[in-house]
Every structure is written in structure tokens, then in C-alpha cells.
Design a protein around this motif. Structure first.
Motif, PDB file in Angstrom:
ATOM      1  N   ALA A 180       1.008  -1.411   0.163  1.00  0.00           N
ATOM      2  CA  ALA A 180       0.487   0.155  -0.011  1.00  0.00           C
ATOM      3  C   ALA A 180       0.507   1.582   0.038  1.00  0.00           C
ATOM      4  O   ALA A 180       0.734   1.999  -0.714  1.00  0.00           O
ATOM      5  CB  ALA A 180      -0.774   0.613   1.521  1.00  0.00           C
ATOM      6  N   LEU A 187      -5.087   1.693   4.028  1.00  0.00           N
ATOM      7  CA  LEU A 187      -5.359   0.643   3.813  1.00  0.00           C
ATOM      8  C   LEU A 187      -6.922   1.483   5.455  1.00  0.00           C
ATOM      9  O   LEU A 187      -7.376   0.286   6.316  1.00  0.00           O
ATOM     10  CB  LEU A 187      -5.436  -1.092   4.140  1.00  0.00           C
ATOM     11  N   LEU A 195      -8.890   2.817  -2.958  1.00  0.00           N
ATOM     12  CA  LEU A 195      -8.276   1.391  -3.440  1.00  0.00           C
ATOM     13  C   LEU A 195      -8.850   1.061  -4.160  1.00  0.00           C
ATOM     14  O   LEU A 195      -7.592   0.667  -5.007  1.00  0.00           O
ATOM     15  CB  LEU A 195      -8.619   0.489  -1.658  1.00  0.00           C
ATOM     16  N   ASN A 243      -5.087  -6.411   4.795  1.00  0.00           N
ATOM     17  CA  ASN A 243      -4.567  -6.524   3.302  1.00  0.00           C
ATOM     18  C   ASN A 243      -6.196  -5.815   2.601  1.00  0.00           C
ATOM     19  O   ASN A 243      -7.329  -6.237   3.413  1.00  0.00           O
ATOM     20  CB  ASN A 243      -4.274  -7.734   2.225  1.00  0.00           C
ATOM     21  N   ALA A 244      -6.118  -5.631   1.446  1.00  0.00           N
ATOM     22  CA  ALA A 244      -7.555  -4.827   1.172  1.00  0.00           C
ATOM     23  C   ALA A 244      -7.441  -5.209  -0.599  1.00  0.00           C
ATOM     24  O   ALA A 244      -6.018  -5.847  -0.890  1.00  0.00           O
ATOM     25  CB  ALA A 244      -7.504  -3.415   0.559  1.00  0.00           C
ATOM     26  N   ILE A 285     -10.368  -4.868   5.070  1.00  0.00           N
ATOM     27  CA  ILE A 285     -11.113  -3.401   5.084  1.00  0.00           C
ATOM     28  C   ILE A 285     -11.856  -3.710   6.570  1.00  0.00           C
ATOM     29  O   ILE A 285     -11.534  -1.919   7.177  1.00  0.00           O
ATOM     30  CB  ILE A 285     -11.214  -3.264   4.072  1.00  0.00           C
TER      31      ILE A 285
END
Length: 348
Positions: A180, A187, A195, A243-244, A285
Motif C-alpha cells: 500500500a 488501508l 483503493l 490487506n484489501a 478492510i
């Protein structure tokens, strides 16, 4: 009620990600393997996916699974994963949903405190262990297919961003993973639209410049999903990371993403950042969590692979029938750009 089609569906979500399960109204299709059946649905019966996932019956932030007889004699059931843009060979949140539905509806007998079963997927046979109590499937752990890295630090030219380094790994789907901070993002839920926009742009660039091919099934090729990651943190009870995952045509996975977790374990192991048996708590997220670890190593073609195990929870949300009125003007649904978001400007 008049109906051209009636599907019996159990609504379910795993750590926030919708993974409804079709339990009736769809017959088996030809195929020696579950991947053959996936191809049949993709080429001969895609109207079912469009009916249930497109508006007005579906929405962009959901998946639907269909339970079918397995091809592998060792399996208790087979299932296919239908997503907005593809049939995923394997999905962690969806196998957790499907297992929960199979057990809580009695399609597969529940044994307390632990039920073990095997599910046949288009990516291969997956062993599942369910924690069960008082008729409820409390958690599901799955031993995924071997996961491995195809490329580390692959330079990709992205319109509007320049050169971006991505890792490409198999976790049951082909992933691109990008840090990121390297693309100037955080995030945080409030940055969700950004995003998605940047993630889809990077994904399209990877697809145009590099095509990974699975050595055991050359038909499974090309990155279709992207994980934007934050660094792993060490803690008293193992490692944690966030994480996304950007799912086409432009949304974020609400769960930590099971196959994405497996792909990340493969990358971390390849970089020497995690060893066998070490716990990784992977967060999404919205802050939901999957527990994961590497249970061993293997070889897939020329690739060094890890054997990942992921654990999460799912909850049944509804019991419903989806029907198609013969006079409905949208028998395969529709999409509107306010929700089915894809930028027409790759540099935007």
C-alpha cells in the motif's frame, strides 16, 4: 406463481463477505473434474450466474456458490464459485460459507465437536475441519491446495502511477500483491473508492504485461484479483497483517480473503518472513480476521510451494427462493455504473 426458473438459496457470509449457496434448482452438468464443470457453466450455463449476481437480484459485493456432486470419489460434495466477473477455481470465504451451509442444513451430517470433510473444487480437493457445537458450525478451517510464487518484485508500468512493483502468486486464484505504501495509499475504509480505482488500474496493467500459467492446468492463467497489503507486525500471539483485496469489476472483498491469505503466505515464505507453523492473523478492510499458517511445503511443477491452512467463521443470513418471471425484461439482470464501478479513464 409463474416462474421460468426457481432456485433455492441459503444466504451466508464469511467474516463479512457474502457467499450465498444454491442448494436446489440446478442440476449436475457433465465433467470428469470440477474444472470441467466450471467450464461447462462458463460456456453453456452462464445465465445462472448472471441471474443471481446481477441486479436486481444480486449486487456487486456478493458471490454465489452452487453445490454439485463431486468428481473426486474422496470428496463429500463438490461446489463451484460464481463471482461477478469469473468462476473462481477456489475461494476461502466461499468454502467457509459452503461448509457452514452444508452442515447447518444437514446436507452433510454434522458431528460434534469436530466434523471433517473434503470438498471437490475446480482447483482440486480441499480438506475441511469444522468446529461444531449445539448444532452450529462455529468455525471452518480448510487445508488449501499448494500455493506458490510466480514472480517477486515484477515491475509493471501503470498509467498515472509509473513503475509499480508487484508480486504474483497462486493461492487458488492468480493474485497480484502490491504494498500500500508503495502506491501512496492507506488501508482505511474511508479510502475504499480510491483503493478500488488504483487497484483495478494496477490489475489491468499486470494483465496486459504478464500472464502466469498454472503448471498443473494451463487453462488457469492470468491474474484476476489484486491484494493491497500493509506490512506484517510481530506480536505475542503470532504475526498480524492487513490487506484489501480488489475484486473485479471494482469492489473490495469484505473478508480478509482466504485464497489471498494463501497467496500472501506463499510470498512471505519466499521472502523468509514466515516459517512453517507460524500463525498469521490476516485482517480485512472492515477488521474481520482469518487465522492462517503453513502446514508444510511441496513442489508444483518448477515452483516451490507452501501448504496453507486458513480458518474463519460464517453465518447463515437467509433462506430464500430466487425466481424468474417469464415476463421479466431482464432475465440475465443488469448493471449500473454507480455500483458496478470501472473507470473509463485508465489514468484517472
Amino acid at each position: 406463481m409463474r416462474s421460468l426458473r426457481t432456485l433455492s438459496v441459503v444466504g451466508c457470509h464469511a467474516e463479512g463477505e457474502v457467499g450465498d449457496v444454491i442448494v436446489g434448482g440446478v442440476l449436475d452438468v457433465p465433467g470428469k473434474t470440477m474444472y470441467d464443470k466450471l467450464v461447462h457453466f462458463q460456456t453453456q450455463a452462464d445465465h445462472i450466474r448472471q441471474l443471481v449476481l446481477n441486479e436486481p437480484r444480486g449486487r456487486s459485493s456478493m458471490n454465489t456458490n452452487v453445490v454439485l456432486p463431486p468428481c473426486n470419489p474422496l470428496a463429500d460434495a463438490g461446489f463451484l464459485v460464481m463471482e461477478s466477473e469469473e468462476y473462481a477455481p477456489m475461494s476461502g470465504s466461499n468454502i467457509i460459507c459452503t461448509t457452514t451451509v452444508l452442515l447447518e442444513t444437514g446436507m452433510v451430517p454434522m458431528k460434534e465437536p469436530t466434523t471433517k470433510l473434503c470438498l471437490d473444487t475446480a482447483a482440486g480437493l480441499v480438506g475441511v475441519t469444522a468446529d461444531c457445537h449445539a448444532g452450529k458450525c462455529r468455525a471452518v478451517s480448510f487445508d488449501n491446495v499448494p500455493s506458490f510464487v510466480a514472480r517477486l518484485d515484477l515491475p509493471v508500468e501503470v498509467p498515472g502511477l509509473g513503475t509499480v512493483l508487484v508480486d504474483v502468486a497462486w493461492g487458488g486464484m492468480w493474485y497480484a500483491l502490491v504494498d500500500a505504501a508503495s502506491i501512496g495509499l492507506d488501508l482505511d475504509n474511508k479510502y475504499g473508492a480510491r483503493l478500488v480505482e488504483v487497484g483495478e488500474r494496477i490489475k489491468r496493467a499486470v494483465q496486459a504485461q504478464y500472464t502466469p500459467i498454472h503448471p498443473d492446468n494451463p487453462s488457469i492463467r492470468g491474474v484476476s484479483i489484486l491484494s493491497i497489503t500493509e506490512p506484517v507486525q510481530d506480536g505475542l500471539h503470532g504475526k498480524t497483517a492487513k490487506n484489501a483485496v480488489v475484486v473485479s469489476p471494482g469492489r473490495l472483498d469484505r473478508s480478509p480473503c482466504g485464497t489471498g491469505t494463501c497467496a500472501r503466505l506463499a510470498v512471505l515464505h519466499a521472502r523468509g518472513a514466515i516459517g512453517e507453523g507460524e500463525l498469521l492473523r490476516h485482517r480485512s478492510i472492515i477488521g474481520s480476521e482469518f487465522e492462517s499458517h503453513i502446514r508444510g511445503t511441496a513442489k508444483v511443477g518448477e515452483y516451490d510451494a507452501v501448504l496453507p491452512t486458513v480458518k474463519g467463521r460464517a453465518w447463515i443470513t437467509s433462506y430464500k427462493q430466487i425466481v424468474l418471471d417469464p415476463e421479466d425484461p431482464w432475465p440475465q439482470g443488469f448493471r449500473v455504473g454507480d455500483q458496478w464501478h470501472v473507470s473509463v479513464d485508465p489514468g484517472a
